[in-house]
Design a protein around this motif. Structure first.
Motif, mmCIF file in Angstrom:
data_model
loop_
_atom_site.group_PDB
_atom_site.id
_atom_site.type_symbol
_atom_site.label_atom_id
_atom_site.label_comp_id
_atom_site.label_asym_id
_atom_site.label_seq_id
_atom_site.Cartn_x
_atom_site.Cartn_y
_atom_site.Cartn_z
ATOM 1 N N LEU A 403 0.811 -1.215 0.000
ATOM 2 C CA LEU A 403 0.000 0.000 0.000
ATOM 3 C C LEU A 403 0.841 1.261 0.000
ATOM 4 O O LEU A 403 0.330 2.352 -0.280
ATOM 5 N N GLY A 404 2.119 1.134 0.347
ATOM 6 C CA GLY A 404 2.971 2.312 0.459
ATOM 7 C C GLY A 404 2.769 3.061 1.757
ATOM 8 O O GLY A 404 2.927 4.287 1.823
ATOM 9 N N VAL A 405 2.422 2.323 2.822
ATOM 10 C CA VAL A 405 2.171 2.912 4.137
ATOM 11 C C VAL A 405 3.212 2.379 5.111
ATOM 12 O O VAL A 405 3.484 1.169 5.140
ATOM 13 N N GLU A 406 3.805 3.253 5.910
ATOM 14 C CA GLU A 406 4.715 2.786 6.949
ATOM 15 C C GLU A 406 3.918 2.027 8.008
ATOM 16 O O GLU A 406 2.795 2.428 8.348
ATOM 17 N N PRO A 407 4.476 0.950 8.531
ATOM 18 C CA PRO A 407 3.722 0.139 9.499
ATOM 19 C C PRO A 407 3.176 0.934 10.676
ATOM 20 O O PRO A 407 2.074 0.644 11.168
ATOM 21 N N GLU A 408 3.931 1.952 11.123
ATOM 22 C CA GLU A 408 3.450 2.725 12.269
ATOM 23 C C GLU A 408 2.242 3.594 11.916
ATOM 24 O O GLU A 408 1.571 4.134 12.814
ATOM 25 N N ASN A 409 1.939 3.736 10.624
ATOM 26 C CA ASN A 409 0.781 4.519 10.196
ATOM 27 C C ASN A 409 -0.380 3.635 9.732
ATOM 28 O O ASN A 409 -1.288 4.115 9.058
ATOM 29 N N LEU A 410 -0.331 2.371 10.096
ATOM 30 C CA LEU A 410 -1.376 1.422 9.723
ATOM 31 C C LEU A 410 -1.857 0.693 10.969
ATOM 32 O O LEU A 410 -1.041 0.198 11.757
ATOM 33 N N VAL A 411 -3.167 0.639 11.167
ATOM 34 C CA VAL A 411 -3.770 -0.042 12.312
ATOM 35 C C VAL A 411 -4.759 -1.071 11.777
ATOM 36 O O VAL A 411 -5.574 -0.754 10.903
ATOM 37 N N LEU A 412 -4.685 -2.285 12.286
ATOM 38 C CA LEU A 412 -5.656 -3.317 11.937
ATOM 39 C C LEU A 412 -6.473 -3.678 13.169
ATOM 40 O O LEU A 412 -5.912 -3.847 14.269
ATOM 41 N N ILE A 679 -12.037 -8.588 35.820
ATOM 42 C CA ILE A 679 -11.036 -8.769 34.763
ATOM 43 C C ILE A 679 -11.638 -8.256 33.466
ATOM 44 O O ILE A 679 -12.671 -8.744 33.011
ATOM 45 N N ARG A 680 -10.991 -7.263 32.883
ATOM 46 C CA ARG A 680 -11.494 -6.638 31.667
ATOM 47 C C ARG A 680 -10.631 -7.077 30.489
ATOM 48 O O ARG A 680 -9.430 -7.298 30.637
ATOM 49 N N LEU A 681 -11.241 -7.173 29.326
ATOM 50 C CA LEU A 681 -10.537 -7.624 28.137
ATOM 51 C C LEU A 681 -10.518 -6.519 27.088
ATOM 52 O O LEU A 681 -11.566 -5.970 26.736
ATOM 53 N N VAL A 682 -9.326 -6.178 26.606
ATOM 54 C CA VAL A 682 -9.163 -5.287 25.456
ATOM 55 C C VAL A 682 -8.398 -6.098 24.419
ATOM 56 O O VAL A 682 -7.238 -6.453 24.632
ATOM 57 N N MET A 683 -9.059 -6.390 23.306
ATOM 58 C CA MET A 683 -8.502 -7.373 22.392
ATOM 59 C C MET A 683 -8.573 -6.914 20.942
ATOM 60 O O MET A 683 -9.475 -6.187 20.542
ATOM 61 N N ASN A 684 -7.563 -7.332 20.185
ATOM 62 C CA ASN A 684 -7.605 -7.347 18.728
ATOM 63 C C ASN A 684 -7.676 -5.974 18.072
ATOM 64 O O ASN A 684 -8.464 -5.729 17.169
ATOM 65 N N ASP A 685 -6.781 -5.108 18.530
ATOM 66 C CA ASP A 685 -6.581 -3.783 17.953
ATOM 67 C C ASP A 685 -5.080 -3.515 18.031
ATOM 68 O O ASP A 685 -4.515 -3.414 19.123
ATOM 69 N N THR A 686 -4.410 -3.433 16.867
ATOM 70 C CA THR A 686 -2.951 -3.325 16.889
ATOM 71 C C THR A 686 -2.468 -2.007 17.485
ATOM 72 O O THR A 686 -1.299 -1.897 17.854
ATOM 73 N N SER A 687 -3.344 -1.000 17.593
ATOM 74 C CA SER A 687 -2.928 0.259 18.203
ATOM 75 C C SER A 687 -2.971 0.197 19.725
ATOM 76 O O SER A 687 -2.400 1.061 20.402
ATOM 77 N N LYS A 688 -3.610 -0.822 20.274
ATOM 78 C CA LYS A 688 -3.765 -0.916 21.728
ATOM 79 C C LYS A 688 -3.131 -2.166 22.320
ATOM 80 O O LYS A 688 -2.841 -2.202 23.523
ATOM 81 N N CYS A 689 -2.951 -3.189 21.493
ATOM 82 C CA CYS A 689 -2.559 -4.497 22.017
ATOM 83 C C CYS A 689 -1.234 -4.948 21.410
ATOM 84 O O CYS A 689 -0.968 -4.712 20.223
ATOM 85 N N PRO A 690 -0.416 -5.636 22.193
ATOM 86 C CA PRO A 690 0.852 -6.139 21.662
ATOM 87 C C PRO A 690 0.628 -7.296 20.701
ATOM 88 O O PRO A 690 -0.499 -7.792 20.545
ATOM 89 N N ASN A 691 1.697 -7.749 20.090
ATOM 90 C CA ASN A 691 1.616 -8.805 19.080
ATOM 91 C C ASN A 691 1.519 -10.166 19.766
ATOM 92 O O ASN A 691 2.505 -10.697 20.267
ATOM 93 N N SER A 692 0.322 -10.732 19.745
ATOM 94 C CA SER A 692 0.120 -12.066 20.313
ATOM 95 C C SER A 692 0.249 -13.147 19.251
ATOM 96 O O SER A 692 0.138 -14.330 19.551
ATOM 97 N N GLY A 693 0.477 -12.728 17.990
ATOM 98 C CA GLY A 693 0.573 -13.687 16.902
ATOM 99 C C GLY A 693 -0.782 -14.031 16.342
ATOM 100 O O GLY A 693 -1.825 -13.691 16.914
#
Length: 905
Positions: A403-412, A679-693
């Motif tokens: 896409l021509g986007v730097e990884p730090e400027n892309l959120v999935l 226990i609260r869950l914050v899941m599946n947002d690359t801008s908030k969560c580390p790489n779990s694979g």
């Protein structure tokens, strides 16, 4: 246009719609009742079921001119709410009947219509009803759904109360190892769980609707693309082509092994020079409405020079086949296996040798929810992509350069997702919606219809395998020789890793001292190869498990006893030379033995001249992980109010990552005495969560689970005072102790070498399958009447979730064995055409027997589960067919005509 009054869930509503408009669209888009889902769009899945004037109907094929004025309509929202559940909804929760949850509203509405007319249906009447009204589920194997209807009926008849039915938290508050419903269950059973198409309707005004211009041939050179007429069509904002993409316009396949002859950059986002498969995206029309976008897409003119299409591995390997990707041979990766001594002298001296050739088909995933996604630029200029991705961080790096986007400027971000069963391990529309958002600067939305779902998402990669065993007279396996070809379609992503699975899993479960073989990855023009539950094991273990039966017959042994003799025991090693982490297989066989003996007597007693019955078994093995030092991360944070938040990207595509995360975290945090609600869950947002694979390879419960455990234990250490008490949040801050901890865990494993030898997985999963099948002698039609799985997946984290995974996997195994295929692009482009198994094709008699052997490297003893149920049940079906009528089918699926042709004449 016409105006009608309808009474929806007891409320009078006025609707204005075209006569040809679908009721499902009116319900969803006009009335904003998004609990009613649209899956297949052809009345074949029942996700859209509603009750109209007392009758159950499929709203996705009901046009508004067939809706009477003042019709009374009930949708899922009219049956119950999260705070006021109907008995059906409660029963669905406590039986784990809502997995991904996409089909759930349609099933519950259907069951409501059944119980309105028959308050005490038998199990068979329930199954007949769901079959009649085409209620399709890909997740559950149907048995929990029937259980739920039966219990709901008991509540409605007054035999038990809602309180009796509801789940009770144990007195000790324990979550790990219980039947607690998953956190998302209440939302799923009430239709308030928004999937991608639902949340897409909440995008801002000005969102552009997308339609794809796609290839209708399988291989061609592109001579020209003319968008001029399409750009003049009503409502069109822009037509995006490869010229609008600023990056490499490629999705990187992330080549795994250096010996791969490809570079991994062969898959275009939008085709520029060539078409490589049917359905390839050539352009994207961005318009104000979906109707306008699709109309304009038909006006894009693409001039092609059609090329020979190689639709199978043997065709692409022919000497005169041209290179599909010029400069890269069609056979682009070779995988060897060499274990122990050379096999040639062993085969020459062996008492018995046997050989067979087998084919495992291009199985389609057949989710009920089609692929869907959207994208936009946020206020900081970052590109945000929402999709069904089950590999968020992985996909970010696969699409960013293209896409021509730097990884730090892309959120999935993962939307609430209807089951994917692995196809979303590959990017599908992520780069497409990203390219459209970048080219237009506007929010964009794309939802595939089911034809696009079938023709432009990956499928299981077929394997063509020839296999030989050498054995002694008493049945001891001495050696194995293998040759396999992986038809991976036109795109290389993970094809080499999949081909390695042949080395790891052909012959898995048995102590075979000497192995020699070679596999290869082949580029073809059929559907690209995507991960599918079992990822290489169904393709690999089918030949080795069917040949075990053939060897048993040649030796005059019972196939059960031949397997029992050769399974892993201390001193044994896997095909890769690894010492298994546990040796539970003999115990699993011992658990099944009495049931197997009973089954043999039963099928013999119930066979007739017209219907022959038989029993078959198969052993399935799978490693939990992505080979070698696989790593996952989780963040664990103490909040000011004393609660704890877990951050991870354990993607959920129906398997229950919310429950896995909650149960594992709760167990690790037990010293703090926290309740589930704390226990609260914050899941599946690359801008908030580390790489779990990625959520594939049954890695998540082991890898992500261990990272959760590590993070929680490290937080507890930080909180613990010298006197054994725990610091509060304020005390942590005052002492300068971090309140947020990163938990990271790497599997103690190593990669396989060039000969397939190594210790690729720290935890395995073991499944022993038994099938009872009936074959009609006149037609060859096969029905699976009973199925048993003895499972060792370590400690069971949540029985509802694990039961559901196993039931669902076994059902998919029946489909793989008997009906499912994606070979004929036109014929197999619908659910029904592709051989989707409805409830009457799956037995109600399904049993799971657990052997819980704690795993040394699993979190609290757990291993994975998701892949195991589809490792080998299809082989058990094929073995049962042979046991019934003497027909040996080696080429899947075992359609009636194949069984009939294979019967002894």
């Amino acid at each position: 246009m016409q105006r009608k009054i309808v009474y929806v869930n007891g409320i009078e509503r006025s609707v204005v719609a075209e006569k040809s408009e679908l009721l499902s669209d009116v319900i969803r888009k006009s009335l904003r009742l998004t609990g009613t889902k649209v899956g297949c769009g052809k009345g074949q899945c029942g996700a859209c079921n509603v009750i109209m004037d007392g009758k159950l109907i499929r709203s996705c094929i009901t046009k508004m001119d067939r809706v009477p004025d003042r019709a009374v309509i009930t949708t899922i929202e009219g049956i119950g709410t999260p705070r006021d559940l109907h008995a059906l909804q409660m029963a669905w929760m406590v039986h784990g009947a809502a997995q991904c949850g996409f089909c759930t509203p349609g099933f519950i509405v259907s069951a409501k219509a059944l119980l309105d007319g028959n308050p005490d249906p038998s199990r068979e009447e329930i199954r007949d009803w769901f079959q009649k009204y085409k209620n399709a589920c890909r997740c559950t194997g149907y048995k929990p759904l029937v259980d739920a209807v039966r219990d709901a009926a008991r509540v409605l008849k007054g035999e038990i109360s809602m309180q009796d039915l509801a789940y009770k938290i144990p007195q000790d508050g324990k979550v790990f190892g219980t039947n607690m419903p998953r956190p998302s269950a209440a939302a799923k059973v009430t239709g308030s769980w928004d999937f991608g198409a639902d949340s897409g309707m909440q995008l801002p005004e000005g969102t552009l609707q997308l339609a794809l211009v796609q290839a209708e041939v399988s291989h061609a050179n592109i001579l020209s693309i003319d968008t001029s007429e399409a750009e003049q069509m009503p409502g069109v904002y822009k037509v995006v082509t490869h010229k609008d993409i600023k990056g490499r316009n490629r999705i990187t396949g992330l080549i795994t092994f250096p010996s791969n002859k490809g570079d991994g950059w062969e898959r275009p986002i939008l085709c520029d020079t060539k078409v490589f498969q049917f359905g390839d995206a050539i352009a994207i029309v961005c318009a104000d409405t979906e109707k306008h976008a699709k109309a304009a897409a038909k006006k894009v003119k693409v001039e092609l020079e059609e090329l020979p299409a190689y639709m199978s591995a043997p065709a692409a390997m022919e000497p005169d086949a041209i290179e599909i990707h010029p400069g890269t041979p069609n056979v682009y990766y070779i995988q060897k296996i060499a274990k122990g001594e050379d096999t040639k002298p062993i085969f020459e001296k062996a008492d018995v040798t046997i050989e067979g050739s087998y084919y495992v088909s291009r199985q389609p995933h057949l989710p009920i929810e089609p692929d869907v996604g959207y994208a936009y630029l946020d206020d900081a200029g970052k590109l945000i992509v929402h999709s069904k991705s089950i590999g968020l961080h992985l996909h970010l790096y696969m699409i960013a350069p293209g896409l021509g986007v730097e990884p730090e400027n892309l959120v999935l971000i993962q939307n609430n997702t209807g089951g994917t069963f692995g196809y979303k391990f590959s990017p599908t529309m992520e780069a497409l919606v990203g390219a459209a958002a970048l080219a237009t600067g506007r929010p964009v939305f794309l939802c595939y219809d089911y034809f696009q779902q079938q023709t432009y998402t990956g499928k299981r990669s077929p394997f063509w395998t020839t296999l030989s065993y050498a054995a002694t007279k008493d049945g001891t396996l001495l050696g194995m020789e293998t040759d396999w070809s992986c038809d991976h379609g036109p795109y290389s992503e993970f094809g080499d890793l999949l081909t390695l699975r042949g080395a790891q899993y052909i012959g898995a479960g048995y102590d075979i001292k000497s192995i020699r073989g070679e596999g290869r990855t082949v580029c073809t023009n059929h559907a690209w190869g995507a991960a599918f539950r079992g990822y290489g094991a169904p393709e690999s273990e089918f030949p080795s498990e069917v040949l075990m039966d053939e060897l048993a017959e040649k030796l005059g042994m019972d196939p059960f006893e031949l397997r029992y003799k050769n399974v892993y025991r201390p001193g044994a090693t896997t095909p890769t030379g690894q010492v298994p982490e546990v040796f539970s297989l003999p115990e699993m066989f011992d658990a099944l033995r009495p049931k197997y003996e009973e089954a043999k007597k039963r099928v013999a007693a119930n066979s007739t001249d017209t219907v022959k019955r038989g029993v078959g078994i198969a052993l399935g093995i799978y490693g939990a992980g992505l080979d070698g030092p696989d790593t996952a991360e989780t963040d664990v944070e103490l909040n000011p109010d004393g609660t704890v938040t877990i951050f991870n990207t354990w993607e959920d595509h129906g398997q229950g990552s919310d429950m896995g995360t909650l149960a594992t975290a709760h167990e690790a945090l037990r010293p703090l005495g926290l309740s589930v609600d704390q226990i609260r869950l914050v899941m599946n947002d690359t801008s908030k969560c580390p790489n779990s694979g990625p959520a594939g390879g049954s890695r998540s419960q082991v890898l992500v689970g261990q990272s959760i455990r590590v993070g929680c234990e490290e937080l507890i250490k930080s909180m613990r005072k010298a006197n054994g008490c725990f610091r509060t949040y304020d005390e942590m801050v005052a002492e300068g102790i971090p309140t947020k901890i990163n938990g990271k865990w790497t599997a103690p494993a190593n990669d396989c070498d060039a000969n397939g030898q190594g210790n690729p997985f720290c935890c395995y999963m073991y499944g022993l399958f038994m099938v009872e099948a009936a074959v009609e002698i006149a037609t060859g039609k096969t029905t699976v009447e009973g199925m048993t799985c003895v499972a060792d997946v370590g400690k069971v984290v949540n029985k509802l979730v694990v039961d559901g995974q196993i039931y669902g996997g076994m059902a998919q195994g029946i489909g793989l064995a008997l009906t499912e295929d994606f070979e004929d692009i036109k014929k197999h482009s619908t659910l029904a055409g592709a051989g989707f198994p409805y409830i009457k094709q799956i037995p109600d008699d399904m049993e799971i027997i657990y052997v819980e052997t704690p795993r040394p490297d699993g979190p609290f003893g757990a291993s994975g589960v998701g892949e195991m149920p589809l490792t080998a049940p299809h082989a058990a079906v094929i073995n049962a067919i042979y046991n019934a009528c003497g027909a040996r089918v080696r080429h899947l699926p075992a359609l009636p005509e194949k069984v009939l042709a294979a019967m002894p004449k």
